[in-house]
Design an enzyme around this catalytic site. Sequence first.
Site, PDB file in Angstrom:
ATOM      1  N   ASP A   1      32.674 -24.162 -50.615  1.00  0.00           N
ATOM      2  CA  ASP A   1      32.422 -23.158 -51.636  1.00  0.00           C
ATOM      3  C   ASP A   1      33.613 -22.850 -52.518  1.00  0.00           C
ATOM      4  OD1 ASP A   1      29.767 -22.771 -51.334  1.00  0.00           O
ATOM      5  OD2 ASP A   1      30.002 -21.398 -49.647  1.00  0.00           O
TER       6      ASP A   1
ATOM      7  N   HIS B   1      37.183 -22.615 -42.115  1.00  0.00           N
ATOM      8  CA  HIS B   1      35.848 -23.017 -41.665  1.00  0.00           C
ATOM      9  C   HIS B   1      35.821 -23.025 -40.146  1.00  0.00           C
ATOM     10  CE1 HIS B   1      32.166 -25.345 -41.188  1.00  0.00           C
ATOM     11  NE2 HIS B   1      31.882 -24.953 -42.412  1.00  0.00           N
TER      12      HIS B   1
HETATM   13  N1  ACO Z   1      42.037 -16.098 -45.346  1.00  0.00           N
HETATM   14  C1  ACO Z   1      42.996 -15.609 -44.538  1.00  0.00           C
HETATM   15  N2  ACO Z   1      42.993 -15.723 -43.196  1.00  0.00           N
HETATM   16  C2  ACO Z   1      41.960 -16.370 -42.641  1.00  0.00           C
HETATM   17  C3  ACO Z   1      40.917 -16.920 -43.434  1.00  0.00           C
HETATM   18  C4  ACO Z   1      40.982 -16.766 -44.836  1.00  0.00           C
HETATM   19  N3  ACO Z   1      40.014 -17.259 -45.632  1.00  0.00           N
HETATM   20  N4  ACO Z   1      40.001 -17.504 -42.611  1.00  0.00           N
HETATM   21  C5  ACO Z   1      40.451 -17.338 -41.357  1.00  0.00           C
HETATM   22  N5  ACO Z   1      41.637 -16.660 -41.389  1.00  0.00           N
HETATM   23  C6  ACO Z   1      42.458 -16.321 -40.204  1.00  0.00           C
HETATM   24  C7  ACO Z   1      41.860 -15.182 -39.428  1.00  0.00           C
HETATM   25  O1  ACO Z   1      42.388 -13.938 -39.850  1.00  0.00           O
HETATM   26  C8  ACO Z   1      42.245 -15.524 -38.009  1.00  0.00           C
HETATM   27  O2  ACO Z   1      43.605 -15.138 -37.837  1.00  0.00           O
HETATM   28  P1  ACO Z   1      44.111 -14.634 -36.371  1.00  0.00           P
HETATM   29  O3  ACO Z   1      43.943 -15.817 -35.471  1.00  0.00           O
HETATM   30  O4  ACO Z   1      45.532 -14.249 -36.616  1.00  0.00           O
HETATM   31  O5  ACO Z   1      43.222 -13.485 -36.010  1.00  0.00           O
HETATM   32  C9  ACO Z   1      42.195 -17.038 -37.968  1.00  0.00           C
HETATM   33  O6  ACO Z   1      42.415 -17.471 -39.344  1.00  0.00           O
HETATM   34  C10 ACO Z   1      40.877 -17.599 -37.473  1.00  0.00           C
HETATM   35  O7  ACO Z   1      39.835 -16.978 -38.210  1.00  0.00           O
HETATM   36  P2  ACO Z   1      38.403 -16.631 -37.621  1.00  0.00           P
HETATM   37  O8  ACO Z   1      37.759 -15.594 -38.475  1.00  0.00           O
HETATM   38  O9  ACO Z   1      38.516 -16.358 -36.159  1.00  0.00           O
HETATM   39  O10 ACO Z   1      37.671 -18.029 -37.810  1.00  0.00           O
HETATM   40  P3  ACO Z   1      36.128 -18.238 -37.779  1.00  0.00           P
HETATM   41  O11 ACO Z   1      35.917 -19.650 -37.402  1.00  0.00           O
HETATM   42  O12 ACO Z   1      35.442 -17.196 -36.979  1.00  0.00           O
HETATM   43  O13 ACO Z   1      35.676 -17.992 -39.306  1.00  0.00           O
HETATM   44  C11 ACO Z   1      35.245 -18.317 -41.595  1.00  0.00           C
HETATM   45  C12 ACO Z   1      35.470 -18.988 -40.231  1.00  0.00           C
HETATM   46  C13 ACO Z   1      34.192 -17.219 -41.473  1.00  0.00           C
HETATM   47  C14 ACO Z   1      34.714 -19.349 -42.578  1.00  0.00           C
HETATM   48  C15 ACO Z   1      36.576 -17.720 -42.079  1.00  0.00           C
HETATM   49  O14 ACO Z   1      37.529 -18.759 -42.243  1.00  0.00           O
HETATM   50  C16 ACO Z   1      36.429 -16.943 -43.398  1.00  0.00           C
HETATM   51  O15 ACO Z   1      36.093 -15.758 -43.360  1.00  0.00           O
HETATM   52  N6  ACO Z   1      36.665 -17.583 -44.578  1.00  0.00           N
HETATM   53  C17 ACO Z   1      36.463 -16.956 -45.837  1.00  0.00           C
HETATM   54  C18 ACO Z   1      34.993 -16.907 -46.199  1.00  0.00           C
HETATM   55  C19 ACO Z   1      34.445 -18.259 -46.568  1.00  0.00           C
HETATM   56  O16 ACO Z   1      35.010 -19.016 -47.354  1.00  0.00           O
HETATM   57  N7  ACO Z   1      33.255 -18.583 -46.021  1.00  0.00           N
HETATM   58  C20 ACO Z   1      32.539 -19.827 -46.313  1.00  0.00           C
HETATM   59  C21 ACO Z   1      32.486 -20.722 -45.123  1.00  0.00           C
HETATM   60  S1  ACO Z   1      31.733 -22.255 -45.512  1.00  0.00           S
HETATM   61  C22 ACO Z   1      30.084 -21.875 -45.546  1.00  0.00           C
HETATM   62  O17 ACO Z   1      29.585 -21.105 -44.788  1.00  0.00           O
HETATM   63  C23 ACO Z   1      29.302 -22.517 -46.511  1.00  0.00           C
END
Ligand code: ACO
Length: 436
Positions: free
Chosen positions: A371, A314
């Site tokens: 979620d 998140h």
């Molecule tokens: N699985 C694996 N790796 C992940 C995940 C994941 N679910 N989420 C983040 N990471 C990693 C990224 O690859 C990144 O790694 P790096 O630093 O080596 O590049 C690091 O963790 C940070 O991730 P970002 O994408 O920069 O974090 P951001 O805050 O932009 O994104 C998000 C948050 C979009 C929720 C992300 O965690 C994600 O895509 N999760 C999966 C989708 C999801 O569950 N979305 C629902 C969110 S809650 C809602 O909106 C209701």
Amino acid sequence: MSDAKKKNGRSYIVRETSSGKEFELASRSGTTGPDVIDIRSLFTSHGLFTYDPGYGSTASCESKITYIDGDKGILMYRGYPVEQLAGRSSFIEVAWLLLYGELPTQAQLHEFDRSIRTHTMLNETILRLFNGFHYDAHPMAMVAGVVGSMSAFYHDTTDIHDPRHRDIFAHRIIAKLPTISAAAYKHSLGQPFTYPRNDLNYCSNLLHMFFAVPAEDYHIDPVAAEALDLLFILHADHEQNCSTSTVRMAGSSGANPYSAVAAGIAALWGPAHGGANEAVLKMLEEIGTVANIPKFIAKAKDKDDPFRLMGFGHRVYKNHDPRATIIRETCHKVLARLGRNQPLFDLALQLEEIALKDPYFIEKKLYPNVDFYSGVIYRALGIPKSMFTVMFAIARTVGWVAHWREMITDPEGRIGRPRQLYTGPTRRDYVDVSKR
Ligand code: ACO
């Protein structure tokens, strides 16, 4: 001295390292949470923009609605912890709280509930719009389209400067979203639309419109209605998330509020946002068995693989998502009370346990989000995967409307118009096609 500086008396010095030139930026304090540096005069006074893709460090507005502390896993609506509301309130009461700022009196709650129940029907012509969609259209596409069209039907509530119009709009859209959503579902099944029943409460009416058919009686399971009400409380608002910011941005141009909410619905659909609940269920079905979990964890960690563990991570919560904790407990209760054996829930529990012990997820502070478990409950209630994000949209409509109202009446509000760091070609002259 600016108003902002007067607010907390603190300021920050910015020094340009090569010239040594300095300037001062005032900061402002909220009632809780980090201070903000007020950069409104940065460009006009100093010719600079800030750079913050994804707005991770940018407060786009002042708001009194919802507060999140991502490190401590705190979520409060108008100051009330979501755990207290989830245990003791109802979605309709929470809707009032978010819209009007205080818990309602008994009389206010009664009147609001009555108003929502009596705005549930749609103009019949709106129902006919569904015939223009193919049966296999995604329900989110239909709901976004139909909500966008509402401004063409309800002209009497599109004067954004009239408080009464804003109020009627708020009640109308909250009341009609379940009817529109159920119509999208019925259209995808090829079943006749089920009209709302105003003697039923919000979530019971929703279940009735989803599952009743003219040919037989439908019994509304109170356990299902209660579970849905709880999920809706947890999804009702989440401060300046992607879809809410979209609603604010679209509305900031003075666009009618139905269009602004339609824009929010479109933004919510993305798998990185509200589309994650559908993606989680698809992922769990793909994983299939506990034995496959390590393979999927490895894929999620692989930089060359776009796969992410859906429902994990998140932007704000870096400790735990309080909503996920409540939903996980609710899953246990709902599945036990409905007498359902839910292998997908067991798989989700195992996946969470394995991921939370993995150094990758620990280091990156990736925890289950709201979620991760919500889809398991929706599935147990008989709601199909394609409708999961629509359910989220019904609940979040309350938050979108609360934010839209706050934005419209904000004396500091301006059209949303970010700037950019331009890295394209500098000025060059046009070359005639024969010479290229
Ligand atoms: N699985 C694996 N790796 C992940 C995940 C994941 N679910 N989420 C983040 N990471 C990693 C990224 O690859 C990144 O790694 P790096 O630093 O080596 O590049 C690091 O963790 C940070 O991730 P970002 O994408 O920069 O974090 P951001 O805050 O932009 O994104 C998000 C948050 C979009 C929720 C992300 O965690 C994600 O895509 N999760 C999966 C989708 C999801 O569950 N979305 C629902 C969110 S809650 C809602 O909106 C209701």
